[in-house]
Design an enzyme around this catalytic site. Structure first.
Site, PDB file in Angstrom:
ATOM      1  N   TYR A  58     -11.301  51.574  77.652  1.00 24.52           N
ATOM      2  CA  TYR A  58     -12.444  50.651  77.585  1.00 24.52           C
ATOM      3  C   TYR A  58     -13.625  51.311  76.880  1.00 24.52           C
ATOM      4  CZ  TYR A  58     -16.099  47.400  78.914  1.00 24.52           C
ATOM      5  OH  TYR A  58     -17.148  46.511  78.862  1.00 24.52           O
ATOM      6  N   GLY A 113     -22.465  50.401  79.393  1.00 21.13           N
ATOM      7  CA  GLY A 113     -22.226  49.750  80.675  1.00 21.13           C
ATOM      8  C   GLY A 113     -21.117  50.409  81.478  1.00 21.13           C
ATOM      9  N   THR A 190     -30.205  44.014  72.903  1.00 19.07           N
ATOM     10  CA  THR A 190     -28.985  44.131  72.109  1.00 19.07           C
ATOM     11  C   THR A 190     -28.650  42.768  71.513  1.00 19.07           C
ATOM     12  OG1 THR A 190     -28.125  45.968  73.410  1.00 19.07           O
ATOM     13  CG2 THR A 190     -26.530  44.677  72.169  1.00 19.07           C
ATOM     14  N   LYS A 308     -31.675  46.068  68.888  1.00 22.68           N
ATOM     15  CA  LYS A 308     -30.505  46.917  68.636  1.00 22.68           C
ATOM     16  C   LYS A 308     -29.390  46.090  67.987  1.00 22.68           C
ATOM     17  CE  LYS A 308     -27.334  50.120  71.014  1.00 22.68           C
ATOM     18  NZ  LYS A 308     -26.047  49.390  70.963  1.00 22.68           N
ATOM     19  N   SER A 330     -27.438  50.042  64.203  1.00 27.41           N
ATOM     20  CA  SER A 330     -26.243  50.237  65.017  1.00 27.41           C
ATOM     21  C   SER A 330     -25.223  49.156  64.737  1.00 27.41           C
ATOM     22  CB  SER A 330     -26.627  50.202  66.508  1.00 27.41           C
ATOM     23  OG  SER A 330     -25.494  50.113  67.341  1.00 27.41           O
ATOM     24  N   HIS A 332     -22.791  48.965  67.164  1.00 22.40           N
ATOM     25  CA  HIS A 332     -22.240  49.012  68.523  1.00 22.40           C
ATOM     26  C   HIS A 332     -21.064  49.981  68.597  1.00 22.40           C
ATOM     27  CE1 HIS A 332     -23.060  46.614  72.230  1.00 22.40           C
ATOM     28  NE2 HIS A 332     -21.927  47.181  72.629  1.00 22.40           N
ATOM     29  N   SER A 371     -24.408  55.024  66.620  1.00 24.00           N
ATOM     30  CA  SER A 371     -23.052  54.762  66.120  1.00 24.00           C
ATOM     31  C   SER A 371     -22.551  55.900  65.233  1.00 24.00           C
ATOM     32  CB  SER A 371     -22.941  53.436  65.354  1.00 24.00           C
ATOM     33  OG  SER A 371     -23.296  52.330  66.166  1.00 24.00           O
ATOM     34  N   GLY A 372     -21.809  56.816  65.841  1.00 22.16           N
ATOM     35  CA  GLY A 372     -21.163  57.875  65.091  1.00 22.16           C
ATOM     36  C   GLY A 372     -21.660  59.279  65.356  1.00 22.16           C
ATOM     37  N   GLY A 393     -23.651  58.234  72.442  1.00 22.97           N
ATOM     38  CA  GLY A 393     -22.865  57.316  73.245  1.00 22.97           C
ATOM     39  C   GLY A 393     -21.622  57.910  73.866  1.00 22.97           C
TER      40      GLY A 393
END
Length: 451
Positions: A58, A113, A190, A308, A330, A332, A371-372, A393
């Site tokens: 996930y 989340g 977001t 975002k 971003s 995501h 992102s990345g 992240g």
């Protein structure tokens, strides 16, 4: 006393992010996360969750073929540092100022989340680690703990709130009011998740924790939402709101066991499923918002307001015109659109726009990047392209899965140590010297991937 002065006086040097490397070597102990290498960290995260593989997938998985996630990382390989020699970079710092507040580093913990899938204490681990390091955490609307409990664990640490925009205006106002009351100083909306993307890793096992009431605890601790479900919240000494028996949230989360419990008539799991379905109808409803609706949130949030999911130059400009204080460039983490532009390339385009650049230089608009990010060198490349801070992240989520708050701390301290060391080794003392000055820091070398 400065680092250089301490060396010359043969005294203990002051603590900095880069001093973490000395601490590691002196300890003669490996990190609890197994390795500071991001690929090995990911592998370790997969290993420790092998009995709960769906939870790992996930976090790990992306949209479609995962091409956007791969492209996010590949984009960093277009840029190469050109280190300069015989420059006194003995005294370095990674301080950055965002919305008038100075932070120790340009790194924030991204809003992710359902931490409770990977650790029984959920978001409390991130809140505790962030406070210890002085790194801002961004609390997700899809959390497995309440805003209040995360804030308590975070203490006097810096914290922001990420809003998945509910359909209901009263519910939106309640969430914003709670966030403000709990000391969350900035709000990130977001925009790229009005509905969920096509994620084969989750679809293959029909794995969606929200359907079982996991990751809805910001909702089950909200008086407006719970009243709409015919449930009155009980007062609690530790927080203004008491979630719907949320201390009973199962760990590890097993959807099959939850299904069996409901089939056997378990009232708790039956209620959680109903609440989960109705919470999802609020925050992942498929209702796509429009630019004119931003005014509602702007009216009711006094602090910095950030959007975002921005990838297009004109969207960044529209965000300025809508009265927002900044954006997060971003995609995501590649979880929403397969084949989307790599976030770093979008960052380059957005920060090249003279309207954006002027607003940044005047202190009227802030560009964050997400992102990345996997390494310290990635952070410096994003800063040199014009980002004022970055969001980390998946790596810290793997640290969470492996060893909780300590794992998160090791991941963050490791990447910031690498950042500061690389900054100095390239001939610079501060982020101000490289911000938006890519021609001074790097060369672009096309390797055929984007030619």
């Amino acid at each position: 006393m400065s680092f250089k002065a301490a060396l010359e006086a043969d005294q203990e040097v002051p603590e900095s992010w880069s001093s973490y490397m000395t601490t590691v070597y002196r300890s003669r102990k490996p990190p609890t996360i197994g390795s500071y290498d991001p690929d090995k960290l990911e592998a370790k995260g997969r290993e420790v969750t092998k009995k709960n593989e769906a939870a790992f997938l996930y976090v790990f998985g992306s949209a479609g073929s995962c091409s956007t996630d791969r492209a996010n990382r590949k984009a960093f390989e277009r840029w190469y540092f050109t280190p300069k020699m015989l420059i006194d970079a003995s005294d370095r710092n990674l301080e950055t100022t965002l919305f008038g507040k100075k932070y120790r580093s340009p790194l924030l913990l991204a809003p992710i989340g359902v931490h409770g899938l990977l650790h029984p204490q959920g978001e409390l681990c991130a809140a505790t680690a962030a406070n210890k390091m002085g790194v801002p955490m961004i609390m997700s609307t899809a959390a497995t703990r309440s805003l209040e409990d995360a804030a308590k664990a975070n203490g006097d640490g810096p914290r922001w709130y990420q809003l998945y925009w509910p359909r209901s205006e009263p519910l939106t106002l309640s969430l914003l009011s709670r966030a403000k009351a709990c000391g969350y100083t900035a709000c990130i909306i977001t925009l790229d998740t009005m509905c969920m993307g096509w994620r084969p890793y989750d679809l293959d096992t029909a794995y969606l924790p929200f359907n079982h009431g996991i990751g809805i605890q910001v909702g089950t601790s909200d008086p407006v939402f719970m009243q709409s479900q015919g449930t009155t919240l009980r007062a609690d000494e530790q927080s203004p709101y008491k979630g719907y028996e949320y201390d009973k949230i199962p760990y590890p989360f097993d959807p099959v066991a939850c299904d069996f419990a409901r089939e056997a008539g378990d009232e708790f799991h039956t209620s959680l499923k109903s609440l989960g379905r109705n919470w999802s109808r609020q925050i992942h409803s498929g209702l796509f918002r429009t630019w004119d609706e931003i005014a509602f949130v702007r009216k009711h949030w006094e602090g910095p307001l950030i959007l975002k999911g921005i990838l297009h130059v004109e969207d960044a400009v529209k965000a300025m015109k809508a009265g927002c204080d900044g954006v997060v460039v971003s995609n995501h983490g590649g979880r929403q659109v397969d084949g989307a532009i790599p976030a770093l390339i979008a960052l380059e385009k957005i920060c090249d726009d003279p309207r954006i650049r002027r607003a940044q230089q005047e202190g009227n608009f802030t560009i964050l990047f997400d992102s990345g990010i996997r390494r310290g060198s990635d952070i410096l490349k994003a800063i040199a392209l014009g980002a004022q801070a970055v969001l980390l992240g998946r790596p810290y989520m793997y640290g969470l899965a492996i060893s909780g708050a300590q794992g998160i701390e090791e991941v963050v301290r490791g990447i910031l140590c690498e950042t500061e060391l690389t900054l100095g080794l390239c001939g610079f003392n501060s982020l101000d010297e490289i911000w938006g000055k890519r021609e001074k820091v790097m060369d672009k070398i096309e390797l055929g991937f984007y030619s």
